[in-house]
Design a protein around this motif. Structure first.
Motif, mmCIF file in Angstrom:
data_model
loop_
_atom_site.group_PDB
_atom_site.id
_atom_site.type_symbol
_atom_site.label_atom_id
_atom_site.label_comp_id
_atom_site.label_asym_id
_atom_site.label_seq_id
_atom_site.Cartn_x
_atom_site.Cartn_y
_atom_site.Cartn_z
ATOM 1 N N ILE A 1 -6.607 10.248 -32.136
ATOM 2 C CA ILE A 1 -5.428 9.393 -31.949
ATOM 3 C C ILE A 1 -5.542 8.156 -32.833
ATOM 4 O O ILE A 1 -4.567 7.739 -33.462
ATOM 5 C CB ILE A 1 -5.233 9.037 -30.464
ATOM 6 C CG1 ILE A 1 -4.769 10.285 -29.704
ATOM 7 C CG2 ILE A 1 -4.224 7.893 -30.293
ATOM 8 C CD1 ILE A 1 -4.636 10.131 -28.223
ATOM 9 N N ASP A 2 -6.738 7.569 -32.914
ATOM 10 C CA ASP A 2 -6.945 6.426 -33.810
ATOM 11 C C ASP A 2 -6.631 6.809 -35.254
ATOM 12 O O ASP A 2 -6.019 6.037 -35.988
ATOM 13 C CB ASP A 2 -8.384 5.910 -33.715
ATOM 14 C CG ASP A 2 -8.651 5.169 -32.420
ATOM 15 O OD1 ASP A 2 -7.685 4.685 -31.782
ATOM 16 O OD2 ASP A 2 -9.833 5.073 -32.032
ATOM 17 N N ARG B 1 -0.282 3.384 -32.377
ATOM 18 C CA ARG B 1 -1.265 4.026 -31.494
ATOM 19 C C ARG B 1 -0.629 4.344 -30.138
ATOM 20 O O ARG B 1 -0.852 5.410 -29.578
ATOM 21 C CB ARG B 1 -2.502 3.162 -31.306
ATOM 22 C CG ARG B 1 -3.579 3.919 -30.545
ATOM 23 C CD ARG B 1 -4.835 3.100 -30.310
ATOM 24 N NE ARG B 1 -6.001 3.924 -30.102
ATOM 25 C CZ ARG B 1 -6.194 4.741 -29.070
ATOM 26 N NH1 ARG B 1 -5.269 4.882 -28.152
ATOM 27 N NH2 ARG B 1 -7.291 5.448 -28.959
ATOM 28 N N ARG B 2 0.160 3.417 -29.602
ATOM 29 C CA ARG B 2 0.828 3.668 -28.316
ATOM 30 C C ARG B 2 1.761 4.880 -28.422
ATOM 31 O O ARG B 2 1.827 5.706 -27.504
ATOM 32 C CB ARG B 2 1.599 2.432 -27.850
ATOM 33 C CG ARG B 2 0.710 1.315 -27.346
ATOM 34 C CD ARG B 2 1.482 0.204 -26.653
ATOM 35 N NE ARG B 2 2.546 -0.381 -27.453
ATOM 36 C CZ ARG B 2 2.381 -1.357 -28.355
ATOM 37 N NH1 ARG B 2 1.182 -1.845 -28.579
ATOM 38 N NH2 ARG B 2 3.414 -1.823 -29.016
ATOM 39 N N THR C 1 -8.856 13.938 -29.078
ATOM 40 C CA THR C 1 -9.790 12.868 -28.712
ATOM 41 C C THR C 1 -9.199 11.502 -29.063
ATOM 42 O O THR C 1 -8.230 11.405 -29.828
ATOM 43 C CB THR C 1 -11.124 13.031 -29.461
ATOM 44 O OG1 THR C 1 -10.869 12.823 -30.860
ATOM 45 C CG2 THR C 1 -11.742 14.406 -29.223
ATOM 46 N N ASP C 2 -9.829 10.448 -28.525
ATOM 47 C CA ASP C 2 -9.405 9.092 -28.873
ATOM 48 C C ASP C 2 -9.579 8.837 -30.363
ATOM 49 O O ASP C 2 -8.758 8.148 -30.981
ATOM 50 C CB ASP C 2 -10.197 8.054 -28.067
ATOM 51 C CG ASP C 2 -9.752 7.997 -26.605
ATOM 52 O OD1 ASP C 2 -8.641 8.478 -26.294
ATOM 53 O OD2 ASP C 2 -10.518 7.454 -25.788
ATOM 54 N N ASP C 3 -10.637 9.378 -30.955
ATOM 55 C CA ASP C 3 -10.842 9.209 -32.400
ATOM 56 C C ASP C 3 -9.707 9.846 -33.200
ATOM 57 O O ASP C 3 -9.273 9.298 -34.220
ATOM 58 C CB ASP C 3 -12.179 9.822 -32.839
ATOM 59 C CG ASP C 3 -13.366 8.994 -32.408
ATOM 60 O OD1 ASP C 3 -13.193 7.789 -32.109
ATOM 61 O OD2 ASP C 3 -14.485 9.558 -32.372
ATOM 62 N N ARG D 1 -0.848 12.663 -25.371
ATOM 63 C CA ARG D 1 -1.336 12.688 -23.989
ATOM 64 C C ARG D 1 -0.266 13.188 -23.012
ATOM 65 O O ARG D 1 -0.496 13.243 -21.818
ATOM 66 C CB ARG D 1 -1.799 11.295 -23.556
ATOM 67 C CG ARG D 1 -2.971 10.752 -24.321
ATOM 68 C CD ARG D 1 -4.265 11.418 -23.878
ATOM 69 N NE ARG D 1 -5.407 10.715 -24.444
ATOM 70 C CZ ARG D 1 -6.223 11.235 -25.354
ATOM 71 N NH1 ARG D 1 -6.026 12.461 -25.788
ATOM 72 N NH2 ARG D 1 -7.226 10.546 -25.824
ATOM 73 N N ASP E 1 -1.190 -0.991 -33.666
ATOM 74 C CA ASP E 1 -1.232 -0.933 -32.202
ATOM 75 C C ASP E 1 0.009 -0.247 -31.635
ATOM 76 O O ASP E 1 -0.085 0.578 -30.727
ATOM 77 C CB ASP E 1 -1.371 -2.340 -31.603
ATOM 78 C CG ASP E 1 -2.715 -2.971 -31.914
ATOM 79 O OD1 ASP E 1 -3.700 -2.219 -32.117
ATOM 80 O OD2 ASP E 1 -2.784 -4.213 -31.958
ATOM 81 N N GLU F 1 -0.448 8.032 -28.766
ATOM 82 C CA GLU F 1 -1.088 8.313 -27.480
ATOM 83 C C GLU F 1 -0.096 8.897 -26.473
ATOM 84 O O GLU F 1 -0.401 9.858 -25.777
ATOM 85 C CB GLU F 1 -1.702 7.028 -26.930
ATOM 86 C CG GLU F 1 -2.713 7.272 -25.843
ATOM 87 C CD GLU F 1 -3.542 6.018 -25.591
ATOM 88 O OE1 GLU F 1 -2.962 4.908 -25.484
ATOM 89 O OE2 GLU F 1 -4.763 6.161 -25.510
#
Length: 158
Positions: free
Chosen positions: A142-143, A117-118, A138-140, A125, A114, A121
Motif C-alpha cells: 500500500i505504501d 495512501r488513505r 501488505t502495508d508495504d 482493504r 498521505d 488503503e
C-alpha cells in the motif's frame, strides 16, 4: 454469439463471467446505430453504462478525447459531471490536485502521499474486493502504491 457466451460460462469465475457477460451486452448495444450529435452520444453512452451496470458499481466514466473532457457519475451522486482537461493547469509549478469523486459537483483537493495512501488503503482493504480477488496486500505494498506517483521525474526538470 451464443457459443462465445457458453465458453465464457465455462472458463471464468463468477466475477469474471459477470464482467464478460456485461461486455457482451455492451458490445451488442454498441453494434446499434450510435447517435450523431454530441449530446445524444453522451446520453447513449451513459445509458449503455447504466444497461451494463452492476449493483456494486461505484462510478462510471466517459472519456471524450476530441473535446478533452471526462464525464462521470458516482453511485452517491448520480448526476453527470464534466471535467474539462483543457481548463486544468499542468505546469510544473502548479499545485498537484486530485479529483474528489465524493462531492455533488466537480471538486478538487490538494494531492499528497498521505491522502493517496488513505485512498489506496480504503480500496485494497475493502472486504468485498479482498474476498472477490483473494488479495493479500501488505502495508508495504500500500505504501508503494500510495507513493508511486511521486516517483515520476518532472519532465521539465531535464
Amino acid at each position: 454469439m451464443e457459443d462465445k457466451k457458453e465458453r465464457c460460462r465455462n472458463a471464468y469465475s463468477d466475477y469474471d463471467r459477470n464482467s464478460m457477460e456485461r461486455f457482451f451486452k455492451g458490445a451488442t448495444r454498441l453494434a446499434d446505430v450510435i447517435p450523431v450529435s454530441e449530446r445524444e452520444r453522451i446520453q447513449f453512452t451513459q445509458d449503455t453504462l447504466e444497461f451494463v451496470r452492476r449493483e456494486d458499481t461505484a462510478y462510471t466514466l466517459i472519456y471524450d478525447l476530441e473535446k478533452m473532457q471526462i464525464h462521470f457519475t458516482t453511485s452517491i451522486y448520480p448526476d453527470m459531471k464534466t471535467v474539462r482537461i483543457g481548463a486544468l493547469d499542468f505546469s510544473s509549478d502548479a499545485a498537484p490536485l486530485a479529483l474528489n469523486l465524493q462531492k455533488p459537483a466537480v471538486s478538487y483537493i490538494n494531492y499528497n502521499v498521505d491522502m493517496n495512501r488513505r485512498v489506496a488503503e480504503s480500496f485494497f482493504r475493502d472486504p468485498v474486493l479482498t474476498k472477490t480477488f483473494g488479495w493479500r496486500i501488505t502495508d508495504d505494498m500500500i505504501d508503494f502504491f500510495a507513493s508511486f506517483p511521486d516517483k515520476f521525474l518532472n519532465i521539465l526538470d531535464f
